[in-house]
Design a protein around this motif. Sequence first.
Motif, PDB file in Angstrom:
ATOM      1  N   LYS A  32       0.837  -1.203   0.000  1.00  0.00           N
ATOM      2  CA  LYS A  32       0.000   0.000   0.000  1.00  0.00           C
ATOM      3  C   LYS A  32       0.871   1.252   0.000  1.00  0.00           C
ATOM      4  CE  LYS A  32      -3.788   2.521   0.751  1.00  0.00           C
ATOM      5  NZ  LYS A  32      -3.259   3.853   0.473  1.00  0.00           N
ATOM      6  N   ALA A  33       1.927   1.254   0.822  1.00  0.00           N
ATOM      7  CA  ALA A  33       2.828   2.410   0.892  1.00  0.00           C
ATOM      8  C   ALA A  33       3.558   2.627  -0.426  1.00  0.00           C
ATOM      9  CB  ALA A  33       3.834   2.230   2.031  1.00  0.00           C
ATOM     10  N   VAL A  34       4.032   1.551  -1.035  1.00  0.00           N
ATOM     11  CA  VAL A  34       4.750   1.665  -2.309  1.00  0.00           C
ATOM     12  C   VAL A  34       3.806   2.106  -3.413  1.00  0.00           C
ATOM     13  CG1 VAL A  34       6.052   0.382  -4.051  1.00  0.00           C
ATOM     14  CG2 VAL A  34       6.524   0.019  -1.615  1.00  0.00           C
ATOM     15  N   SER A  35       2.624   1.548  -3.442  1.00  0.00           N
ATOM     16  CA  SER A  35       1.632   1.926  -4.451  1.00  0.00           C
ATOM     17  C   SER A  35       1.298   3.415  -4.369  1.00  0.00           C
ATOM     18  CB  SER A  35       0.371   1.077  -4.257  1.00  0.00           C
ATOM     19  OG  SER A  35      -0.613   1.428  -5.184  1.00  0.00           O
ATOM     20  N   ALA A  36       1.139   3.935  -3.153  1.00  0.00           N
ATOM     21  CA  ALA A  36       0.833   5.364  -2.976  1.00  0.00           C
ATOM     22  C   ALA A  36       1.964   6.233  -3.503  1.00  0.00           C
ATOM     23  CB  ALA A  36       0.571   5.664  -1.501  1.00  0.00           C
ATOM     24  N   SER A  37       3.201   5.833  -3.249  1.00  0.00           N
ATOM     25  CA  SER A  37       4.352   6.588  -3.737  1.00  0.00           C
ATOM     26  C   SER A  37       4.373   6.609  -5.270  1.00  0.00           C
ATOM     27  CB  SER A  37       5.643   5.977  -3.183  1.00  0.00           C
ATOM     28  OG  SER A  37       6.774   6.664  -3.644  1.00  0.00           O
ATOM     29  N   LEU A  38       4.136   5.463  -5.865  1.00  0.00           N
ATOM     30  CA  LEU A  38       4.114   5.391  -7.332  1.00  0.00           C
ATOM     31  C   LEU A  38       2.962   6.205  -7.907  1.00  0.00           C
ATOM     32  CD1 LEU A  38       4.969   1.606  -7.747  1.00  0.00           C
ATOM     33  CD2 LEU A  38       6.475   3.557  -8.261  1.00  0.00           C
ATOM     34  N   GLU A  39       1.794   6.136  -7.270  1.00  0.00           N
ATOM     35  CA  GLU A  39       0.639   6.924  -7.728  1.00  0.00           C
ATOM     36  C   GLU A  39       0.913   8.415  -7.658  1.00  0.00           C
ATOM     37  OE1 GLU A  39      -2.748   5.657  -5.433  1.00  0.00           O
ATOM     38  OE2 GLU A  39      -2.625   3.614  -6.243  1.00  0.00           O
ATOM     39  N   ALA A  40       1.782   8.827  -6.739  1.00  0.00           N
ATOM     40  CA  ALA A  40       2.154  10.240  -6.621  1.00  0.00           C
ATOM     41  C   ALA A  40       3.175  10.648  -7.685  1.00  0.00           C
ATOM     42  CB  ALA A  40       2.711  10.513  -5.223  1.00  0.00           C
TER      43      ALA A  40
END
Length: 190
Positions: free
Chosen positions: A31-39
């Motif tokens: 979830k944390a990595v996905s949020a970073s990539l989405e940003a």
Amino acid sequence: MENILLAAGLGSRSEGKKLLLPYRGTSIVAKAVSASLEAGLYTIVVTGFRADEVCEQLKSLACPSLLVVHNPDYALGQGCSTQAGARHLHEGEPFFISLADMPLIGKEQYDWIAGNAHMDVVRPSFQGRFGHPVLLGPAFRQIILGEKLPFSMRSLLSKYPTQRLEVEDAAYVTDIDTLEAYEQLLTTGR
């Protein structure tokens, strides 16, 4: 922009489980990595303890904007893992440092910090308490790499002027350090 996402710690207060715990159809770390990539951030995930299991959680997120690096010396602490990530930053770019156990941080939190930054050290603050992610100016790549181990980022950053961004969102300080904190997250969303 770039993001060093720290996923290397022992997680001793959660029996070493926190990053691998399920959350909203994935794991805390994914979830944390996905949020970073989405940003839109080039994301450097630093692994350490349980690295193989963390990597397994990130397989579905593989893309050119994701680099996973292993810190074999993760037991030396967060400063050592931050240095491991900083070695892979591009020179001359500002970057975030974030924690993989903060599943409520999303694209909007990264965007808000980046959009309100006016100094080389920018930290969100919720009810007087500093949180993450931290945004640093390009010069901090070399500062971090030159720091003598062991060190904490808290002590390093305390030497520099800091822009404190007051926030009303507890996401910036909500980390999953214990199994009790995880149960609260599932129950309340915070």
